[in-house]
Design a protein around this motif. Sequence first.
Motif, PDB file in Angstrom:
ATOM      1  N   TRP A 196      16.024  53.128  45.528  1.00  0.00           N
ATOM      2  CA  TRP A 196      15.328  52.506  44.420  1.00  0.00           C
ATOM      3  C   TRP A 196      16.387  52.170  43.382  1.00  0.00           C
ATOM      4  CZ3 TRP A 196      14.656  54.650  39.358  1.00  0.00           C
ATOM      5  CH2 TRP A 196      13.904  53.850  38.512  1.00  0.00           C
ATOM      6  N   HIS A 197      16.363  50.975  42.871  1.00  0.00           N
ATOM      7  CA  HIS A 197      17.369  50.590  41.899  1.00  0.00           C
ATOM      8  C   HIS A 197      16.730  49.885  40.710  1.00  0.00           C
ATOM      9  CE1 HIS A 197      17.106  47.174  44.767  1.00  0.00           C
ATOM     10  NE2 HIS A 197      17.172  46.448  43.673  1.00  0.00           N
ATOM     11  N   MET A 198      17.457  49.943  39.602  1.00  0.00           N
ATOM     12  CA  MET A 198      17.044  49.219  38.407  1.00  0.00           C
ATOM     13  C   MET A 198      18.302  48.793  37.676  1.00  0.00           C
ATOM     14  SD  MET A 198      15.594  52.341  36.081  1.00  0.00           S
ATOM     15  CE  MET A 198      15.568  51.463  34.555  1.00  0.00           C
ATOM     16  N   GLY A 199      18.233  47.695  36.932  1.00  0.00           N
ATOM     17  CA  GLY A 199      19.412  47.230  36.233  1.00  0.00           C
ATOM     18  C   GLY A 199      19.162  45.933  35.484  1.00  0.00           C
ATOM     19  N   LEU A 200      20.269  45.306  35.130  1.00  0.00           N
ATOM     20  CA  LEU A 200      20.250  44.034  34.434  1.00  0.00           C
ATOM     21  C   LEU A 200      20.648  42.918  35.391  1.00  0.00           C
ATOM     22  CD1 LEU A 200      22.062  44.978  31.115  1.00  0.00           C
ATOM     23  CD2 LEU A 200      19.627  44.511  31.409  1.00  0.00           C
ATOM     24  N   SER A 201      20.086  41.754  35.191  1.00  0.00           N
ATOM     25  CA  SER A 201      20.440  40.564  35.956  1.00  0.00           C
ATOM     26  C   SER A 201      21.002  39.535  34.996  1.00  0.00           C
ATOM     27  CB  SER A 201      19.224  39.970  36.654  1.00  0.00           C
ATOM     28  OG  SER A 201      18.647  40.898  37.530  1.00  0.00           O
ATOM     29  N   LEU A 234      15.747  42.026  33.281  1.00  0.00           N
ATOM     30  CA  LEU A 234      15.652  43.400  33.765  1.00  0.00           C
ATOM     31  C   LEU A 234      15.114  43.353  35.182  1.00  0.00           C
ATOM     32  CD1 LEU A 234      13.977  45.118  30.679  1.00  0.00           C
ATOM     33  CD2 LEU A 234      16.370  45.270  31.375  1.00  0.00           C
ATOM     34  N   SER A 235      15.678  44.170  36.073  1.00  0.00           N
ATOM     35  CA  SER A 235      15.204  44.130  37.459  1.00  0.00           C
ATOM     36  C   SER A 235      15.070  45.533  38.014  1.00  0.00           C
ATOM     37  CB  SER A 235      16.150  43.302  38.332  1.00  0.00           C
ATOM     38  OG  SER A 235      17.408  43.916  38.413  1.00  0.00           O
ATOM     39  N   THR A 236      14.147  45.658  38.932  1.00  0.00           N
ATOM     40  CA  THR A 236      13.948  46.895  39.676  1.00  0.00           C
ATOM     41  C   THR A 236      13.567  46.514  41.103  1.00  0.00           C
ATOM     42  OG1 THR A 236      12.835  49.043  39.736  1.00  0.00           O
ATOM     43  CG2 THR A 236      11.505  47.157  39.072  1.00  0.00           C
ATOM     44  N   GLY A 237      13.831  47.413  42.023  1.00  0.00           N
ATOM     45  CA  GLY A 237      13.504  47.099  43.413  1.00  0.00           C
ATOM     46  C   GLY A 237      13.691  48.276  44.346  1.00  0.00           C
ATOM     47  N   ILE A 238      13.355  48.030  45.568  1.00  0.00           N
ATOM     48  CA  ILE A 238      13.490  49.042  46.611  1.00  0.00           C
ATOM     49  C   ILE A 238      14.199  48.400  47.800  1.00  0.00           C
ATOM     50  CG2 ILE A 238      11.230  48.566  47.634  1.00  0.00           C
ATOM     51  CD1 ILE A 238      11.034  51.649  48.066  1.00  0.00           C
ATOM     52  N   ARG A 261      12.678  42.953  45.196  1.00  0.00           N
ATOM     53  CA  ARG A 261      13.100  43.149  43.811  1.00  0.00           C
ATOM     54  C   ARG A 261      12.131  42.391  42.909  1.00  0.00           C
ATOM     55  NH1 ARG A 261      18.374  42.330  44.214  1.00  0.00           N
ATOM     56  NH2 ARG A 261      18.107  40.105  44.461  1.00  0.00           N
ATOM     57  N   LEU A 262      11.895  42.967  41.751  1.00  0.00           N
ATOM     58  CA  LEU A 262      11.050  42.342  40.748  1.00  0.00           C
ATOM     59  C   LEU A 262      11.865  42.269  39.463  1.00  0.00           C
ATOM     60  CD1 LEU A 262       8.171  41.268  40.271  1.00  0.00           C
ATOM     61  CD2 LEU A 262       7.565  43.561  39.495  1.00  0.00           C
ATOM     62  N   SER A 263      11.950  41.072  38.863  1.00  0.00           N
ATOM     63  CA  SER A 263      12.763  40.870  37.656  1.00  0.00           C
ATOM     64  C   SER A 263      11.913  40.283  36.551  1.00  0.00           C
ATOM     65  CB  SER A 263      13.924  39.907  37.935  1.00  0.00           C
ATOM     66  OG  SER A 263      14.744  40.400  38.952  1.00  0.00           O
TER      67      SER A 263
END
Length: 191
Positions: free
Chosen positions: A183-188, A155-159, A144-146
């Motif tokens: 694959w996901h994206m969202g708020l942290s 903001l975060s996205t990852g695999i 994940r990368l935030s």
Amino acid sequence: YMHPLKNNFFLMAGLNYQQFESVFDYETTIADYRITLIDTIVGVENNLLTGQQNVVRGDVELSVLADRRVKNYNTTRLLQLPLAVGKTWQKNRIQADLYLGAAINLWSQNQGRSLHQGQILDYEGSSNAVINNEWALHALFGSRLSYRISHRVGLSTGIQLQKSLSNWSSENPVDMRPGIINWHMGLSYYF
């Protein structure tokens, strides 16, 4: 939920909801398919004395060569409990995470069609003649990368990659252990 540990390690737990779509595409040739032609002209009777014609109608049964094509969109829904251990790296507002763990299916719902013992079978539920994936165990690996917008929000996205360790097939000797790529994206939110 990510709980920090020493040396930038963390423990992660949560809930995953996943929905998969697959296509059952089946085609076969039936050599002796029976059809009935209803109200077909089967003969004409000529009266030689009066010259009148009488049309004789009836049902005709024929044997033909037929193609059977079935295309169905199957759906699998899973609610999973993932548990993982990972490592995080942070530089300024950017944070990268790698994690490794397992997930277990707490709930599953399958609906579709499949070929079962030479016949097309409609199936539904978490356990049926084709699939049994309730309580199935998966190995998972993710990254994940935030990017932190503020001190608390990012903001975060990852695999995430998953491989089923449990056999989903209800049939012997069929082995069904699907691999899943998310694959996901969202708020942290940071506490």
